[in-house]
Design an enzyme around this catalytic site. Structure first.
Site, mmCIF file in Angstrom:
data_model
loop_
_atom_site.group_PDB
_atom_site.id
_atom_site.type_symbol
_atom_site.label_atom_id
_atom_site.label_comp_id
_atom_site.label_asym_id
_atom_site.label_seq_id
_atom_site.Cartn_x
_atom_site.Cartn_y
_atom_site.Cartn_z
ATOM 1 N N GLU A 1 0.830 -1.211 0.000
ATOM 2 C CA GLU A 1 0.000 0.000 0.000
ATOM 3 C C GLU A 1 0.863 1.259 0.000
ATOM 4 O OE1 GLU A 1 -2.540 0.505 3.454
ATOM 5 O OE2 GLU A 1 -3.688 2.089 2.481
ATOM 6 N N LYS B 1 -2.403 -1.946 -3.308
ATOM 7 C CA LYS B 1 -3.469 -1.140 -2.698
ATOM 8 C C LYS B 1 -3.101 0.333 -2.850
ATOM 9 C CE LYS B 1 -5.967 -0.363 1.623
ATOM 10 N NZ LYS B 1 -6.659 -1.021 2.726
HETATM 11 P P1 13P Z 1 -9.179 4.160 4.135
HETATM 12 O O1 13P Z 1 -10.072 3.431 3.162
HETATM 13 O O2 13P Z 1 -9.915 4.768 5.275
HETATM 14 O O3 13P Z 1 -8.238 5.088 3.444
HETATM 15 O O4 13P Z 1 -8.263 3.060 4.802
HETATM 16 C C1 13P Z 1 -7.673 2.105 4.029
HETATM 17 C C2 13P Z 1 -6.479 1.596 4.711
HETATM 18 O O5 13P Z 1 -6.348 0.419 4.902
HETATM 19 C C3 13P Z 1 -5.446 2.564 5.134
HETATM 20 O O6 13P Z 1 -4.270 1.897 5.458
#
Ligand code: 13P
Length: 339
Positions: A177, A219
């Protein structure tokens, strides 16, 4: 290498029109959301809230995988059923956030580095034994007048690649991510530039660390103007910019992309995902789904307010939001469905 296990996990996470639920807020982040909603910030209330989520009726019909936090993965329902068993019984693959948050990056004012590589190999093996089959590591990239810097992006993408390699060694599918934050007054073009650069460096680092891209989930953030930018972008413009960015940086062998919501309203996040499917159906090499936290949870949290009598209504709202995101994955979402 637990190849079969990881292939099975990837398939399960992208099954049908389902997506992921991030319920892995760290203790300070969860407490912050509770404070805003007037809910006591204690371990017991955090347990009750996560119980509400994992016991939502039919959760497995709309959610394929749930990302837990270390505190949560050790918790159980009032009846003593471990949350991880509740999820498995519902057909939801349990996952675990394994990064240890961010700290200031030395030498780069205003930028962050994510911590957590020390001891990660041992933690992953413990989580695998507990039943977790995928993991998450979040890196944050900030847009400012002279940032993000190459130094910050490289350090963070290197850490993500080292994490991903350790996950695959343990038979755990890594979610990588790299979040370019929405905070700021930048326009969509600056978000696009920061996101594409970050993703290019990420895949370069993943290659350098021998990470097998077929057992990896990206992500990313969607490509959006900053939260305090004067003019919002249209739904279609965001969808186009986001997909164009991915097409130029994500190799086709990656099985899927699962977006974070990043501070968008639940409605906007759903509409953007829907527009991507409407416009690009059948034309993309990877699956596109959601891995939202706030865009699924926030409306339910506001109904719950920490009160037992509101649990059933809050669960209905959680299910409803996730089902709208399922519709978005089919390209069938309309704003009228919000009513
Ligand atoms: P949000 O969808 O609230 O951005 O959170 C996703 C997430 O896993 C952040 O690390």
């Amino acid at each position: 290498m637990k190849a079969k296990e990881m292939t099975h996990t990837v398939k399960a996470l992208f099954a049908g029109d389902k997506g992921l639920l991030a319920m892995d807020e760290s203790i300070p982040t969860c407490n912050k959301r509770f404070e805003e909603a007037g809910i006591p910030q204690t371990i017991e209330y955090r347990r009750k809230y996560r119980q509400l989520i994992v016991t939502t009726p039919n959760l497995g019909k709309v959610i394929s995988g749930a990302i837990l936090f270390d505190e949560t993965i050790h918790q159980s329902t009032d009846d003593g059923v471990p949350f991880i068993d509740m999820l498995k019984k519902a057909g939801v693959v349990p996952g675990i956030k394994v990064d240890e948050g961010t700290m200031d990056l030395a030498g780069f004012p205003g930028e962050k580095i994510t911590m957590g590589l020390d001891g990660l190999k041992e933690r992953l093996s413990k989580y695998f034994d507990m039943g977790a089959r995928f993991a998450k590591w979040r890196a944050v990239i900030t847009i400012g007048s002279v940032i993000p810097s190459r130094g910050c992006i490289e350090a963070n993408m290197h850490a993500l690649a080292r994490y991903a390699a350790l996950c695959q060694e343990a038979g755990i599918v890594p979610i990588v991510e790299p979040e370019v934050l929405m905070d700021g007054a930048h326009d969509l073009k600056r978000c696009f530039d920061a996101t594409i650069k970050t993703q290019h460096i990420l895949f370069d680092q993943l290659f350098a660390q021998n990470v097998n891209l077929k057992w990896l989930i990206l992500k990313p953030n969607m490509v959006l103007p900053g939260l305090s930018y004067a003019k919002p972008a249209s739904i279609d413009k965001v969808a186009e910019a986001t997909v164009n960015c991915l097409l130029q940086s994500v190799p086709p062998v990656v099985p899927g992309v699962a977006f974070l919501s990043g501070g968008q309203s639940a409605e906007d996040a759903t509409a953007h995902l829907n527009a991507m499917h409407v416009k690009y159906k059948g034309k993309l090499p990877w699956a596109l789904t959601f891995s939202f936290a706030r865009a699924i949870q926030q409306p339910a949290l506001e109904i719950w307010k920490g009160k037992d009598e509101n649990v059933a209504e809050a669960q209905k709202m959680l299910y409803f939001r996730a089902s709208l995101d399922n519709a978005a994955r089919r390209g069938e979402y309309t704003p009228e469905m919000e009513k």
